[in-house]
Design a protein around this motif. Sequence first.
Motif, short mmCIF file in Angstrom:
data_model
loop_
_atom_site.label_atom_id
_atom_site.label_comp_id
_atom_site.label_asym_id
_atom_site.label_seq_id
_atom_site.Cartn_x
_atom_site.Cartn_y
_atom_site.Cartn_z
N GLY A 103 66.76 -9.45 28.50
CA GLY A 103 67.96 -8.60 28.44
C GLY A 103 68.69 -8.26 29.66
N VAL A 156 70.75 -11.35 30.17
CA VAL A 156 71.88 -11.45 29.34
C VAL A 156 73.22 -10.76 29.96
CG1 VAL A 156 72.81 -10.74 27.19
CG2 VAL A 156 70.67 -11.74 27.10
N ARG A 164 76.32 -12.42 31.85
CA ARG A 164 77.71 -11.93 31.34
C ARG A 164 78.79 -11.93 32.55
NH1 ARG A 164 82.15 -10.04 31.29
NH2 ARG A 164 83.04 -8.59 30.29
N VAL A 171 79.03 -11.01 25.94
CA VAL A 171 77.58 -10.92 25.47
C VAL A 171 77.26 -11.68 24.19
CG1 VAL A 171 75.93 -9.38 24.87
CG2 VAL A 171 77.30 -8.87 26.90
N ARG A 172 78.24 -11.55 23.18
CA ARG A 172 77.89 -12.21 21.88
C ARG A 172 77.81 -13.64 21.91
NH1 ARG A 172 82.69 -14.67 20.06
NH2 ARG A 172 84.51 -14.16 21.15
N GLU A 224 72.68 -16.24 23.76
CA GLU A 224 71.59 -16.07 23.08
C GLU A 224 70.49 -16.33 23.86
OE1 GLU A 224 71.86 -18.34 19.35
OE2 GLU A 224 74.23 -18.02 19.17
N ASN A 268 61.98 -9.35 17.55
CA ASN A 268 62.58 -8.07 18.06
C ASN A 268 61.97 -6.86 17.67
OD1 ASN A 268 64.76 -9.26 19.26
ND2 ASN A 268 66.00 -9.44 17.46
N ASN A 324 66.58 -6.01 22.19
CA ASN A 324 67.83 -5.42 21.58
C ASN A 324 68.64 -4.21 22.13
OD1 ASN A 324 68.25 -7.07 19.28
ND2 ASN A 324 67.07 -5.65 17.88
N TYR A 343 71.12 -5.73 24.49
CA TYR A 343 72.28 -6.10 23.79
C TYR A 343 73.10 -4.76 23.74
CZ TYR A 343 71.65 -11.10 23.44
OH TYR A 343 71.49 -12.40 23.62
N GLU A 344 72.55 -3.67 23.11
CA GLU A 344 73.26 -2.57 22.76
C GLU A 344 73.81 -1.96 24.00
OE1 GLU A 344 70.47 0.02 20.92
OE2 GLU A 344 69.95 -1.23 19.24
N ALA A 364 74.71 -3.59 26.74
CA ALA A 364 75.85 -4.31 27.15
C ALA A 364 77.14 -4.38 26.24
CB ALA A 364 75.22 -5.98 26.92
N ASN A 365 76.89 -4.17 24.88
CA ASN A 365 78.13 -3.84 24.12
C ASN A 365 78.63 -2.46 24.29
OD1 ASN A 365 78.02 -6.47 22.74
ND2 ASN A 365 76.16 -5.73 21.52
#
Length: 376
Positions: free
Chosen positions: A212, A215, A219, A226-227, A230, A295, A302, A305-306, A308-309
């Motif tokens: 994570g 990722v 970026r 980020v999307r 993978e 996950n 996850n 990712y959250e 990062a978003n």
Amino acid sequence: MKRIAILGSTGSIGKATLEVIRRYSDEFKVEALSAYGNTELLKRQARRFHPGKVAVADINLRVSFGSKIKAYSGIEGLEEIASDKDVDIVVVALSGAAALRPLLAAIAAGKKIALANKEALVMAGALVKEKLKKSKATIVPVDSEQSAIFQCLKGQDKSEVRRLYLTASGGPLYSVPLRKFAALTKEEVLKHPRWKMGRKITVDSATLMNKGLEVIEARWLFDIEVRRIEVLVHRQAIIHSMVEFVDGAVLAQLGITDMALPISYALSYPRRLANNDSALDFLKVKNLTFEKSDNKRFPCLNLAYEAANVGGSAPCVLNAANEVAVEAFLDGRVSFIAIPKIIEKILSSHKAVANPDLHEIFQADGWARQEAGRLI
């Protein structure tokens, strides 16, 4: 002859870097070394490689290295070494958030930086990129996955990239059922099947938080959303990461699991140094397999990712909460399954700052550490 400063020379990457320097002694010279508290090993390294400067990050330690070596202490000492005029390449191999200020010092001084730390870009990626634009400094990643992407992108038009694939070995718990996670011991979690790493990063590999963090790091390193990043579980750890282009072509970097390869590439870039000891024997590679990450068993990916978003200060809080939770697990104060719960709780109670400056980044970092400590 390039003069090297290694921030974190007593850790796994630092020690591997010194071995690379020893192997290519006609290419590199050690100018400076630093450690946090392992002064005995630092002294041995200083006797072997004869640096002009050393730094001990723990300001409470007072250690003599002899009259011929200039000694520094504390975070300011790391900044001094990172920006020293006698240093050509700064290897940032410090663990955790402690790398941010020395990294910024190296950037301000226009150094070539071999970056082996994820957390600094996770904490302050936008700020680091902004400082890079105003500096002559360059960053070449050392982590095997980021090095793989860096190599695959060399000479390519980044506007033609569709997505990045970060590969994960699956860590030491890949085959362990979820029902056994609550009773996992520190020793079980620290048994990585592929890589020899420090304790913190090995735990991160077990939770997949390491992936994570990668990722978020990717970026910023490669200026990609980020999307479009993978994660694939690749148990053989032969393909270190891949880049897919808009026409469907995929470039991958393959190699044995030896950190000497990305380290030597980062130090010598844009050249490659001859190495006859690390050849990949394709006849011994029986298969290459890929799977999605689980996950449910590994929720930390996850969470990354959250964060990062959400962006802003959220990744900084993610990182700080993770560092505190992992330390508590290694100290035996919480169970393995508590790690993602602590991180999720701290993230959910954080009000993210959209464009944090350095002061706000350290505020968020301190708040998350305090809250995670209180929760533990």
